[in-house]
Design a protein around this motif. Sequence first.
Motif, PDB file in Angstrom:
ATOM      1  N   ARG A  49      73.916  44.192  50.618  1.00  0.00           N
ATOM      2  CA  ARG A  49      73.390  43.160  49.726  1.00  0.00           C
ATOM      3  C   ARG A  49      74.143  41.851  49.920  1.00  0.00           C
ATOM      4  NH1 ARG A  49      73.505  44.431  43.446  1.00  0.00           N
ATOM      5  NH2 ARG A  49      71.995  45.980  44.103  1.00  0.00           N
ATOM      6  N   ALA A  50      75.470  41.916  50.042  1.00  0.00           N
ATOM      7  CA  ALA A  50      76.281  40.707  50.220  1.00  0.00           C
ATOM      8  C   ALA A  50      75.910  39.990  51.513  1.00  0.00           C
ATOM      9  CB  ALA A  50      77.770  41.067  50.212  1.00  0.00           C
ATOM     10  N   TRP A  51      75.722  40.758  52.585  1.00  0.00           N
ATOM     11  CA  TRP A  51      75.343  40.135  53.857  1.00  0.00           C
ATOM     12  C   TRP A  51      73.950  39.514  53.775  1.00  0.00           C
ATOM     13  CZ3 TRP A  51      77.703  38.698  58.216  1.00  0.00           C
ATOM     14  CH2 TRP A  51      79.027  39.097  58.375  1.00  0.00           C
ATOM     15  N   GLY A  52      73.052  40.166  53.061  1.00  0.00           N
ATOM     16  CA  GLY A  52      71.713  39.598  52.868  1.00  0.00           C
ATOM     17  C   GLY A  52      71.777  38.293  52.098  1.00  0.00           C
ATOM     18  N   TRP A  53      72.587  38.285  51.049  1.00  0.00           N
ATOM     19  CA  TRP A  53      72.756  37.057  50.268  1.00  0.00           C
ATOM     20  C   TRP A  53      73.391  35.966  51.114  1.00  0.00           C
ATOM     21  CZ3 TRP A  53      75.270  39.693  45.422  1.00  0.00           C
ATOM     22  CH2 TRP A  53      74.283  40.357  44.702  1.00  0.00           C
ATOM     23  N   ARG A  54      74.372  36.316  51.909  1.00  0.00           N
ATOM     24  CA  ARG A  54      75.043  35.317  52.766  1.00  0.00           C
ATOM     25  C   ARG A  54      74.054  34.701  53.755  1.00  0.00           C
ATOM     26  NH1 ARG A  54      80.213  36.392  56.788  1.00  0.00           N
ATOM     27  NH2 ARG A  54      80.172  34.348  57.765  1.00  0.00           N
ATOM     28  N   ARG A  55      73.222  35.534  54.366  1.00  0.00           N
ATOM     29  CA  ARG A  55      72.210  35.019  55.316  1.00  0.00           C
ATOM     30  C   ARG A  55      71.240  34.068  54.627  1.00  0.00           C
ATOM     31  NH1 ARG A  55      72.674  40.134  57.871  1.00  0.00           N
ATOM     32  NH2 ARG A  55      71.173  41.052  56.475  1.00  0.00           N
ATOM     33  N   ARG A  56      70.830  34.431  53.408  1.00  0.00           N
ATOM     34  CA  ARG A  56      69.889  33.581  52.676  1.00  0.00           C
ATOM     35  C   ARG A  56      70.528  32.238  52.322  1.00  0.00           C
ATOM     36  NH1 ARG A  56      67.024  37.326  48.210  1.00  0.00           N
ATOM     37  NH2 ARG A  56      65.725  35.482  47.965  1.00  0.00           N
ATOM     38  N   MET A  57      71.802  32.267  51.968  1.00  0.00           N
ATOM     39  CA  MET A  57      72.489  31.007  51.646  1.00  0.00           C
ATOM     40  C   MET A  57      72.721  30.180  52.909  1.00  0.00           C
ATOM     41  SD  MET A  57      75.035  31.837  48.495  1.00  0.00           S
ATOM     42  CE  MET A  57      75.246  30.110  48.138  1.00  0.00           C
ATOM     43  N   ASP A  58      73.082  30.836  54.017  1.00  0.00           N
ATOM     44  CA  ASP A  58      73.274  30.121  55.282  1.00  0.00           C
ATOM     45  C   ASP A  58      71.973  29.502  55.782  1.00  0.00           C
ATOM     46  OD1 ASP A  58      75.947  30.774  55.254  1.00  0.00           O
ATOM     47  OD2 ASP A  58      75.773  32.404  56.727  1.00  0.00           O
ATOM     48  N   ALA A  59      70.849  30.148  55.494  1.00  0.00           N
ATOM     49  CA  ALA A  59      69.547  29.637  55.917  1.00  0.00           C
ATOM     50  C   ALA A  59      69.077  28.477  55.039  1.00  0.00           C
ATOM     51  CB  ALA A  59      68.512  30.760  55.900  1.00  0.00           C
ATOM     52  N   GLY A  60      69.792  28.220  53.953  1.00  0.00           N
ATOM     53  CA  GLY A  60      69.425  27.114  53.082  1.00  0.00           C
ATOM     54  C   GLY A  60      68.424  27.485  52.007  1.00  0.00           C
ATOM     55  N   GLU A  61      68.143  28.768  51.866  1.00  0.00           N
ATOM     56  CA  GLU A  61      67.199  29.206  50.830  1.00  0.00           C
ATOM     57  C   GLU A  61      67.771  28.937  49.442  1.00  0.00           C
ATOM     58  OE1 GLU A  61      64.910  33.321  49.569  1.00  0.00           O
ATOM     59  OE2 GLU A  61      65.797  33.169  51.557  1.00  0.00           O
ATOM     60  N   PHE A  62      69.094  29.055  49.317  1.00  0.00           N
ATOM     61  CA  PHE A  62      69.783  28.762  48.063  1.00  0.00           C
ATOM     62  C   PHE A  62      70.974  27.872  48.376  1.00  0.00           C
ATOM     63  CE2 PHE A  62      68.017  33.058  47.611  1.00  0.00           C
ATOM     64  CZ  PHE A  62      67.121  32.809  46.588  1.00  0.00           C
ATOM     65  N   VAL A  63      71.189  26.875  47.529  1.00  0.00           N
ATOM     66  CA  VAL A  63      72.294  25.947  47.749  1.00  0.00           C
ATOM     67  C   VAL A  63      73.532  26.416  46.991  1.00  0.00           C
ATOM     68  CG1 VAL A  63      73.052  23.548  47.502  1.00  0.00           C
ATOM     69  CG2 VAL A  63      70.677  24.054  48.074  1.00  0.00           C
ATOM     70  N   THR A  64      73.338  26.973  45.804  1.00  0.00           N
ATOM     71  CA  THR A  64      74.469  27.400  44.987  1.00  0.00           C
ATOM     72  C   THR A  64      74.350  28.889  44.656  1.00  0.00           C
ATOM     73  OG1 THR A  64      73.368  26.942  42.886  1.00  0.00           O
ATOM     74  CG2 THR A  64      74.608  25.125  43.896  1.00  0.00           C
ATOM     75  N   ILE A  65      75.477  29.455  44.254  1.00  0.00           N
ATOM     76  CA  ILE A  65      75.492  30.861  43.841  1.00  0.00           C
ATOM     77  C   ILE A  65      74.681  31.028  42.565  1.00  0.00           C
ATOM     78  CG2 ILE A  65      76.993  32.721  43.013  1.00  0.00           C
ATOM     79  CD1 ILE A  65      79.109  31.714  44.969  1.00  0.00           C
ATOM     80  N   GLN A  66      74.662  30.011  41.721  1.00  0.00           N
ATOM     81  CA  GLN A  66      73.881  30.072  40.488  1.00  0.00           C
ATOM     82  C   GLN A  66      72.388  30.224  40.792  1.00  0.00           C
ATOM     83  OE1 GLN A  66      74.308  26.673  37.947  1.00  0.00           O
ATOM     84  NE2 GLN A  66      73.124  27.596  36.290  1.00  0.00           N
ATOM     85  N   GLU A  67      71.884  29.483  41.773  1.00  0.00           N
ATOM     86  CA  GLU A  67      70.473  29.608  42.165  1.00  0.00           C
ATOM     87  C   GLU A  67      70.183  31.007  42.694  1.00  0.00           C
ATOM     88  OE1 GLU A  67      69.444  26.665  45.045  1.00  0.00           O
ATOM     89  OE2 GLU A  67      69.881  24.989  43.709  1.00  0.00           O
ATOM     90  N   LEU A  68      71.091  31.527  43.509  1.00  0.00           N
ATOM     91  CA  LEU A  68      70.935  32.869  44.062  1.00  0.00           C
ATOM     92  C   LEU A  68      70.927  33.912  42.948  1.00  0.00           C
ATOM     93  CD1 LEU A  68      70.912  34.945  46.399  1.00  0.00           C
ATOM     94  CD2 LEU A  68      73.405  34.742  46.455  1.00  0.00           C
ATOM     95  N   ALA A  69      71.861  33.785  42.016  1.00  0.00           N
ATOM     96  CA  ALA A  69      71.958  34.744  40.910  1.00  0.00           C
ATOM     97  C   ALA A  69      70.675  34.745  40.073  1.00  0.00           C
ATOM     98  CB  ALA A  69      73.166  34.417  40.044  1.00  0.00           C
ATOM     99  N   GLU A  70      70.133  33.577  39.811  1.00  0.00           N
ATOM    100  CA  GLU A  70      68.888  33.489  39.038  1.00  0.00           C
ATOM    101  C   GLU A  70      67.734  34.125  39.806  1.00  0.00           C
ATOM    102  OE1 GLU A  70      68.400  29.360  38.135  1.00  0.00           O
ATOM    103  OE2 GLU A  70      70.080  29.343  36.708  1.00  0.00           O
ATOM    104  N   ALA A  71      67.704  33.928  41.116  1.00  0.00           N
ATOM    105  CA  ALA A  71      66.619  34.479  41.931  1.00  0.00           C
ATOM    106  C   ALA A  71      66.665  36.010  41.998  1.00  0.00           C
ATOM    107  CB  ALA A  71      66.675  33.896  43.343  1.00  0.00           C
ATOM    108  N   VAL A  72      67.859  36.577  42.051  1.00  0.00           N
ATOM    109  CA  VAL A  72      67.962  38.039  42.154  1.00  0.00           C
ATOM    110  C   VAL A  72      68.079  38.694  40.788  1.00  0.00           C
ATOM    111  CG1 VAL A  72      68.909  38.015  44.490  1.00  0.00           C
ATOM    112  CG2 VAL A  72      70.472  37.994  42.538  1.00  0.00           C
TER     113      VAL A  72
END
Length: 127
Positions: A49-72
């Motif tokens: 899960r962490a690697w998936g989140w890292r890839r999504r953030m590196d791809a620019g899908e999420f800019v902040t951890i807060q955006e990622l947390a809300e999405a998941v």
Amino acid sequence: MTKPDDTIRVLIPLTVRKKNGRPKIVPPADYRASEDQAQDPHILRAIGRAWGWRRRMDAGEFVTIQELAEAVGLAERHVSRQLRLAYLAPHVLKRLTCGREASAVSLYDLCFLAGESWPEQVGRTVD
């Protein structure tokens, strides 16, 4: 050889208890896990899960951890802590994912261990 109408009984000494209102199977007190046991599935799932989140953030899908947390749909603190697992030392990751021995480090400790340097991580997880 058995006949088709013969019955074979297998006795497995397990206890069923209720935990949080749900039945839970409890192994006997003298039970020891098999030595060729696979890796801890919780640790493997968290690393994946962490690697998936890292890839999504590196791809620019999420800019902040807060955006990622809300999405998941998880707490920002939880996502932030588990995202650290994507930055574990390669040797530690190899040992956790490919090793046949049980991990001596808990998932909670691994999240904090990821903030240390790679040599320190290896030293604390390898005997």
